[in-house]
Structure formats: C-alpha cells, structure tokens
Write an enzyme that holds these catalytic residues in place. Structure first.
Site, PDB file in Angstrom:
ATOM      1  N   GLY A 146      10.090   9.663  48.945  1.00  0.00           N
ATOM      2  CA  GLY A 146      11.203   9.031  49.025  1.00  0.00           C
ATOM      3  C   GLY A 146      12.009   8.978  47.951  1.00  0.00           C
ATOM      4  CD  GLU A 147       9.454   7.499  45.756  1.00  0.00           C
ATOM      5  OE1 GLU A 147       9.305   8.837  45.942  1.00  0.00           O
ATOM      6  OE2 GLU A 147       8.798   6.734  46.671  1.00  0.00           O
ATOM      7  N   GLY A 148      14.677   8.861  46.886  1.00  0.00           N
ATOM      8  CA  GLY A 148      15.892   9.574  46.622  1.00  0.00           C
ATOM      9  C   GLY A 148      15.789  11.258  46.087  1.00  0.00           C
TER      10      GLY A 148
END
Length: 214
Positions: free
Chosen positions: A179-181
C-alpha cells in the site's frame, strides 16, 4: 442511537478532512493527486465495505492481507461476517457503511477523491484500501469516478472486484501487496508521460516526416 449518530458524525468529519486536504494542495498548484494508506487490519474493513456494496460472498473477496495463515484467514472471515450481521450496513447509505464497518483512513481517502473531483483534478488510486475509499466516494458522488485513475491491481482478490465495480482499468500488473501509495507513485510517471505525449509529441507533418511515395 446516540452512539450511531456519533460514529456517523466522525465519518463525515473524516471525509471533510480529506476534502479540505485536497483543496489545500490544489490551491498551491497541485494538478495531480495520488492516494495511499498505512495501517494494520484495514484490508478487513475494506473487504467489509466491498461485501456491502457488491453483495459478493466473503470467500471470493477476502484475502490474506499481510500474508496471514489459514487459521487467521478464517478468523478474519468470521470477524467480517459478524460485523455485517451486527451492524447491518445499508449499501444505499455510504456514510453509514463507513461508520459501521469502515475506517477513518478510508473515509479520509474518499474525501480526498471527492475534493479533487470537485476541482476537476485527477486522482491516482493506489491499492485495496485506497480503492475502498474510491468505492465509497463513487457512492457519495458517482461523477467522481470520472477523475479516478487506477494505478495497479494488487494480489488481494477483492481489489480486482472493486476496480471492475468502478469500471476502472489498472495500468500496472506486478502482483504487488504493498500500500503506502507505492503503485500510485509508479503510475504517476506513466500518467505524466501520457500527458507529455498528448501535448508535446509532434505529428508526422510537424516533424517533417515524408509521406510514403506511390
């Protein structure tokens, strides 16, 4: 009843924080926004949201998240099933769905998307959790989908279902679980390259390329 009103108020406030955050960035000149998340357990909430809106069996959309074993996966399924039974979220009430089985980070992401869409600024959607926020945003304002760009499709089985539900085609297929962009940042380069090609690439005539001789 008081508790329900309280959590719905918190969900609305989280959406508003996301909207305000997007507006603040756009006011400084940002013309492309990317979403991301960081947390533990939010694939559970995201799966619950998807279950409400899609009506699909949990076994088809709930994944292993950070890599849990079979025992913990079954516990995850049981938790989501119990949450849906107890809270009975209404798919026609997206804010209520957020309040009952969602999370503040998902609400914030939904707000960022809505805020950006209201200013006609595109948003690159990251992975499963970000797409859960996008799904909620689409239920609040269907036209917001026009400003969503899907970066990648993750290994979570529900992510592809979400993207299909939104009618979005991911640009990257890398079997990512991050995740985390991460996916959104990778896709940002592709989006910027596409814009440059559309705006700056010369036509054959402009480039002086001769026509085929007959």
């Amino acid at each position: 009843m008081f508790y329900q009103i309280k959590i719905e108020k918190e969900a609305v406030e989280a959406i508003e924080v996301g909207i305000t955050t997007a507006w603040e960035r756009i006011d400084t000149g940002t013309d492309l926004i990317a979403t991301g998340d960081m947390g533990i357990g939010n694939t559970t909430a995201s799966s619950a949201i998807l279950a409400v809106f899609s009506g699909k069996p949990l076994e088809k959309i709930v994944g292993r998240g950070t890599g849990i074993d079979d025992l913990r996966l079954q516990k995850k399924l049981n938790v989501i099933k119990k949450a849906l039974e107890v809270n009975r979220p209404d798919p026609g009430d997206p804010v209520g769905v957020l309040a009952k089985v969602g999370g503040l980070e998902i609400a914030g992401i939904a707000g960022v998307i809505l805020g950006a869409a209201s200013r006609r600024v595109p948003v690159i959607i990251d992975g499963f959790i970000s797409t859960a926020g996008a799904l909620v945003a689409s239920k609040i304002e269907p036209r917001s989908v026009q400003f969503m760009i899907a970066s990648h499709v993750s290994q979570e089985p529900g992510h592809k279902v979400m993207l299909d539900f939104l009618g979005l085609e991911p640009m990257i297929f890398m079997r990512m679980r991050l995740g985390e962009g991460t996916g959104a940042v990778l896709a940002k380069n592709l989006v910027e390259a596409a814009v440059k090609i559309i705006r700056e690439m010369a036509t054959f005539e402009e480039a002086g390329v001769s026509k085929e001789e007959k």
